[in-house]
Design a protein around this motif. Structure first.
Motif, mmCIF file in Angstrom:
data_model
loop_
_atom_site.group_PDB
_atom_site.id
_atom_site.type_symbol
_atom_site.label_atom_id
_atom_site.label_comp_id
_atom_site.label_asym_id
_atom_site.label_seq_id
_atom_site.Cartn_x
_atom_site.Cartn_y
_atom_site.Cartn_z
ATOM 1 N N ALA A 31 -10.164 9.664 -37.504
ATOM 2 C CA ALA A 31 -9.125 9.224 -36.568
ATOM 3 C C ALA A 31 -8.988 10.298 -35.495
ATOM 4 O O ALA A 31 -9.523 11.401 -35.631
ATOM 5 C CB ALA A 31 -7.794 9.031 -37.295
ATOM 6 N N THR A 32 -8.288 9.950 -34.435
ATOM 7 C CA THR A 32 -7.992 10.933 -33.382
ATOM 8 C C THR A 32 -6.618 11.520 -33.656
ATOM 9 O O THR A 32 -5.635 10.789 -33.781
ATOM 10 C CB THR A 32 -8.012 10.254 -32.003
ATOM 11 O OG1 THR A 32 -9.269 9.596 -31.838
ATOM 12 C CG2 THR A 32 -7.819 11.275 -30.890
ATOM 13 N N SER A 33 -6.554 12.829 -33.756
ATOM 14 C CA SER A 33 -5.295 13.484 -34.099
ATOM 15 C C SER A 33 -4.337 13.486 -32.912
ATOM 16 O O SER A 33 -4.702 13.092 -31.800
ATOM 17 C CB SER A 33 -5.549 14.914 -34.561
ATOM 18 O OG SER A 33 -5.747 15.727 -33.430
ATOM 19 N N LEU A 43 -19.902 8.145 -44.099
ATOM 20 C CA LEU A 43 -19.389 8.727 -45.347
ATOM 21 C C LEU A 43 -17.876 8.866 -45.319
ATOM 22 O O LEU A 43 -17.211 8.791 -46.346
ATOM 23 C CB LEU A 43 -20.005 10.114 -45.564
ATOM 24 C CG LEU A 43 -21.452 10.173 -46.021
ATOM 25 C CD1 LEU A 43 -21.914 11.618 -46.087
ATOM 26 C CD2 LEU A 43 -21.611 9.512 -47.373
ATOM 27 N N PHE A 44 -17.333 9.070 -44.105
ATOM 28 C CA PHE A 44 -15.897 9.349 -43.990
ATOM 29 C C PHE A 44 -15.219 8.393 -43.022
ATOM 30 O O PHE A 44 -15.875 7.756 -42.199
ATOM 31 C CB PHE A 44 -15.682 10.796 -43.509
ATOM 32 C CG PHE A 44 -16.197 11.824 -44.475
ATOM 33 C CD1 PHE A 44 -15.441 12.216 -45.561
ATOM 34 C CD2 PHE A 44 -17.455 12.402 -44.291
ATOM 35 C CE1 PHE A 44 -15.918 13.164 -46.462
ATOM 36 C CE2 PHE A 44 -17.936 13.340 -45.185
ATOM 37 C CZ PHE A 44 -17.168 13.723 -46.278
ATOM 38 N N ARG A 45 -13.888 8.332 -43.129
ATOM 39 C CA ARG A 45 -13.080 7.636 -42.131
ATOM 40 C C ARG A 45 -12.507 8.698 -41.194
ATOM 41 O O ARG A 45 -12.060 9.752 -41.648
ATOM 42 C CB ARG A 45 -11.925 6.880 -42.812
ATOM 43 C CG ARG A 45 -12.382 5.693 -43.632
ATOM 44 C CD ARG A 45 -11.227 5.043 -44.356
ATOM 45 N NE ARG A 45 -10.788 5.854 -45.494
ATOM 46 C CZ ARG A 45 -9.541 6.200 -45.733
ATOM 47 N NH1 ARG A 45 -8.585 5.812 -44.935
ATOM 48 N NH2 ARG A 45 -9.225 6.948 -46.782
ATOM 49 N N VAL A 69 -10.587 13.865 -36.442
ATOM 50 C CA VAL A 69 -10.352 14.464 -37.761
ATOM 51 C C VAL A 69 -10.722 13.465 -38.863
ATOM 52 O O VAL A 69 -10.619 12.252 -38.678
ATOM 53 C CB VAL A 69 -8.872 14.894 -37.963
ATOM 54 C CG1 VAL A 69 -8.535 16.075 -37.099
ATOM 55 C CG2 VAL A 69 -7.933 13.741 -37.685
ATOM 56 N N ILE A 70 -11.140 14.031 -39.994
ATOM 57 C CA ILE A 70 -11.421 13.199 -41.171
ATOM 58 C C ILE A 70 -10.096 12.781 -41.786
ATOM 59 O O ILE A 70 -9.179 13.593 -41.914
ATOM 60 C CB ILE A 70 -12.233 14.005 -42.208
ATOM 61 C CG1 ILE A 70 -13.656 14.228 -41.707
ATOM 62 C CG2 ILE A 70 -12.260 13.289 -43.551
ATOM 63 C CD1 ILE A 70 -14.457 15.165 -42.598
ATOM 64 N N ILE A 71 -9.984 11.512 -42.143
ATOM 65 C CA ILE A 71 -8.752 11.097 -42.840
ATOM 66 C C ILE A 71 -9.035 10.611 -44.258
ATOM 67 O O ILE A 71 -8.114 10.318 -45.002
ATOM 68 C CB ILE A 71 -7.986 10.012 -42.054
ATOM 69 C CG1 ILE A 71 -8.873 8.809 -41.762
ATOM 70 C CG2 ILE A 71 -7.412 10.579 -40.774
ATOM 71 C CD1 ILE A 71 -8.109 7.643 -41.162
ATOM 72 N N GLY A 72 -10.297 10.520 -44.635
ATOM 73 C CA GLY A 72 -10.612 10.111 -45.998
ATOM 74 C C GLY A 72 -12.062 9.687 -46.101
ATOM 75 O O GLY A 72 -12.798 9.707 -45.106
ATOM 76 N N ALA A 73 -12.457 9.299 -47.309
ATOM 77 C CA ALA A 73 -13.814 8.791 -47.508
ATOM 78 C C ALA A 73 -13.865 7.342 -47.030
ATOM 79 O O ALA A 73 -12.863 6.640 -47.024
ATOM 80 C CB ALA A 73 -14.187 8.869 -48.977
ATOM 81 N N SER A 74 -15.048 6.925 -46.628
ATOM 82 C CA SER A 74 -15.212 5.528 -46.218
ATOM 83 C C SER A 74 -15.288 4.644 -47.462
ATOM 84 O O SER A 74 -16.124 4.873 -48.343
ATOM 85 C CB SER A 74 -16.492 5.378 -45.396
ATOM 86 O OG SER A 74 -16.777 4.011 -45.237
ATOM 87 N N PHE A 75 -14.421 3.646 -47.510
ATOM 88 C CA PHE A 75 -14.444 2.759 -48.671
ATOM 89 C C PHE A 75 -15.579 1.735 -48.600
ATOM 90 O O PHE A 75 -15.764 0.955 -49.528
ATOM 91 C CB PHE A 75 -13.088 2.085 -48.853
ATOM 92 C CG PHE A 75 -12.043 3.051 -49.332
ATOM 93 C CD1 PHE A 75 -12.133 3.605 -50.597
ATOM 94 C CD2 PHE A 75 -11.000 3.425 -48.521
ATOM 95 C CE1 PHE A 75 -11.187 4.526 -51.043
ATOM 96 C CE2 PHE A 75 -10.047 4.337 -48.952
ATOM 97 C CZ PHE A 75 -10.142 4.883 -50.211
ATOM 98 N N ASP A 76 -16.324 1.742 -47.486
ATOM 99 C CA ASP A 76 -17.548 0.929 -47.448
ATOM 100 C C ASP A 76 -18.540 1.436 -48.498
ATOM 101 O O ASP A 76 -19.461 0.727 -48.889
ATOM 102 C CB ASP A 76 -18.204 1.013 -46.061
ATOM 103 C CG ASP A 76 -17.370 0.295 -45.010
ATOM 104 O OD1 ASP A 76 -16.519 -0.525 -45.397
ATOM 105 O OD2 ASP A 76 -17.570 0.566 -43.815
ATOM 106 N N LEU A 77 -18.347 2.688 -48.926
ATOM 107 C CA LEU A 77 -19.257 3.287 -49.920
ATOM 108 C C LEU A 77 -19.030 2.722 -51.320
ATOM 109 O O LEU A 77 -19.859 2.915 -52.206
ATOM 110 C CB LEU A 77 -19.067 4.807 -49.964
ATOM 111 C CG LEU A 77 -19.371 5.568 -48.665
ATOM 112 C CD1 LEU A 77 -18.942 7.017 -48.804
ATOM 113 C CD2 LEU A 77 -20.857 5.488 -48.346
#
Lengths: 48, 207, 332
Positions: A7-9, A3-5, A15-23
């Motif tokens: 990354a490692t902070s 559901l989300f993208r 951490v979440i950086i955004g919604a997954s655009f695969d959706l």
């Protein structure tokens, strides 16, 4: 598929950086499905 | 009565005034531009999108503020609110007021989406350089920014679904009177009689 | 936590023909990694920031190697090593600018194995990006270099758009100055694009520095004959004289007729994500006598519109000085 993208902070946390655009394909599919469902319904029950 | 294109003439019933139609089409152009500038690069069509995107976002913000003020203070806001009669009509097949239940629910959904998109987008503006300020990425923590970006992303993808549905209904022959009224402003008396409940939408009084 | 110097496992493929490389790219899709000389790739692998399922080593593809003259100029295979270009008699005679530029890349050992395609296509060297932080270029939501505390002395003066990383290639400005054409091939065909289309800034694509698509391979670089044998100048300033990336470099190709500048292409590297072509400067000096005053004017006007970050303001006088020297000292 996620559901989300993520990354490692800077601090090493996940951490979440955004919604997954695969959706995106699913959102397009939902719109098309809604259209088809309504069209078929009106075709079967035209006077409703 | 004047007879220039788009104005209501004798034998026609006004549904949308020119200012409301203009707002609708400005919003439509803005939303389509915002979606094109955000989603096309993601699916592989690369171009310089950011400046077009945020400037369009600001235009949409101003347009929506105008609409909110106009709808709340110069129109009948309750005509777009779901009421008990709408639910009763579900079973009885009664005629709606100016807007039917589906339109009211669609408006509610699109309002939530666009207001969420504008709110998250305005906050995200802090992360880019504009003519008025230098960016500041430290407004929020990484995870808070992530939530804001996620909200913005989900709004964008949801709007794609909503637009597909909206265009479909606009193109349906049985809804053509509504589509025409968004271009020309009027419906015919027969359409008014056939599709609407005059007690719930007094077109003469509203005009 | 970032583990250093231990590569994650991957499948290594070494195709001998382009068509085999294309079929591998098509079958692995985004899980494939194209590798030429490997000097950019191995950093990513060892830092475990890039973990491809399949690495496609292109160095066995003979058709992507070598330099040959054509009626329109010269074709350089993308896998041609920098040393070969540096020492090639055709390049030295007609396109000395490129030979000069690649002779400044890193060290002799690296030039013996590094390729012109890899040099032109190498990714940004921003230390935050290379460290694996979730910056814009890595798909994240922030730039760590353009912050009050960010270390940005090596970063951009021009064209920053959220990301402030620069191109660190010495070959790219020279190729741009020579109006090179880049041949990109895939299983579905080929396209030929100019340098100014091949190199892309963050405003267009914040994740990549070139327009090459994942399924495409840069196979050939073409140098047109229009700029063969003109007046050339290349200079690079780095913290060390060898084995270092440029702080700023300049590549100039100038066509002179009767002592006046007929046409020029002046390109600066290390100041933008793409080789920064000075089209306004080229316009200003066009038709002017090739003399000190013209060179000074070129240098002074080259840094107009520069937007320095906290620690890279020194690049402005450095760039102006290099451009002045390029116009003054360009020779056939």
């Amino acid at each position: 598929m996620e559901l989300f993208r993520y990354a490692t902070s800077v601090y090493g946390d996940k951490v979440i950086i955004g919604a997954s655009f695969d959706l995106l394909q699913w959102f397009v599919g939902a719109g098309v499905a809604a259209v088809l469902a309504h069209a078929i319904f009106k075709w079967i029950v035209p006077s409703h | 009565m004047s007879s220039h294109a788009g104005s209501v003439q004798a034998g026609q019933i006004q549904r949308h005034k020119l200012v409301d139609r203009l707002y609708h089409w400005v919003m439509a152009v803005c939303i389509l531009t915002l979606l094109a500038t955000s989603l096309l690069p993601i699916i592989g069509w690369k171009f310089a999108w950011l400046a077009i995107h945020w400037v369009t976002g600001l235009v949409l913000t101003v347009a929506v503020l105008f609409h909110i003020v106009r709808a709340l203070f110069f129109q009948k806001p309750m005509s777009m609110v779901v009421d008990g009669q709408d639910l009763q009509n579900l079973g009885s097949g009664g005629r709606p007021g100016k807007y039917n239940l589906a339109q009211k629910l669609y408006h509610l959904a699109i309002a939530v989406l666009i207001l969420s998109g504008i709110a998250s987008g305005l906050v995200m503006l802090r992360k880019i350089d504009t003519p008025w300020w230098r960016r500041d990425p430290y407004w929020f923590s990484d995870s808070s920014w992530g939530v804001i970006y996620s909200a913005h992303d989900f709004v964008a993808m949801s709007l794609v679904t909503m637009i597909i549905i909206h265009v479909y209904f606009a193109l349906r022959p049985d809804e053509w009177h509504l589509t025409r009224s968004m271009f020309r402003g009027w419906i015919t008396p027969k359409e008014y009689k056939d599709h609407f409940d005059p007690k719930r939408w007094n077109a003469e009084e509203e005009a | 936590m970032i583990v250093k110097d231990i590569m994650a496992p991957f499948e290594l493929y070494q195709p001998a023909q382009l068509k085999d490389a294309f079929s591998l790219l098509d079958s692995f899709g985004k899980d494939a990694w194209k590798m030429a000389g490997g000097y950019d790739s191995l950093d990513w692998f060892k830092d475990r920031i890039v973990r491809p399922q399949a690495v496609i080593d292109l160095t066995g593809i003979a058709e992507m190697k070598g330099i040959k003259e054509t009626p329109d100029g010269v074709e350089i295979g993308a896998l041609t090593t920098l040393s070969e270009i540096e020492n090639n008699p055709i390049i030295k005679a007609k396109y000395r600018l490129l030979a000069d530029a690649v002779s400044h890349v890193a060290s002799p050992q690296i030039r013996n194995h590094g390729t012109i395609g890899g040099n032109a296509s190498q990714n940004a060297r921003c230390l935050y990006f290379r460290y694996g932080l979730p910056c814009y270029r890595a798909g994240g939501n922030t730039c760590f270099a353009d912050t009050p505390e960010g270390i940005n002395r090596e970063h951009a003066l021009f064209g920053a758009d959220r990301c402030v990383a620069v191109t660190s290639s010495d070959g790219a400005p020279a190729l741009t100055a020579l109006d090179a054409k880049f041949v990109l091939q895939s299983s579905s065909g080929q396209r030929v694009i100019g340098a100014e289309e091949f190199f892309v800034g963050p405003n267009v694509d914040i994740l990549h520095l070139t327009a090459a698509k994942p399924e495409e391979i840069l196979t050939t670089i073409r140098l047109p004959s229009a700029w063969a044998g003109k007046n050339f100048y290349f200079e690079k300033v780095a913290d060390r004289n060898v084995w270092d990336f440029p702080l700023v470099n300049v590549a100039a190709a100038i066509s002179v007729q009767n002592g006046a500048i007929r046409e020029s292409r002046i390109v600066v590297g290390g100041v933008s994500a793409v080789p920064h072509r000075l089209t306004q400067v080229e316009g200003i000096i066009q038709g002017k006598a090739l003399e000190e005053g013209t060179a000074t004017l070129a240098g002074q006007s080259s840094t107009r519109d520069a937007r320095p970050l906290n620690y890279n303001g020194f690049k402005i006088p450095l760039m102006a000085s290099l451009v002045t020297r390029a116009v003054r000292n360009a020779t056939a």
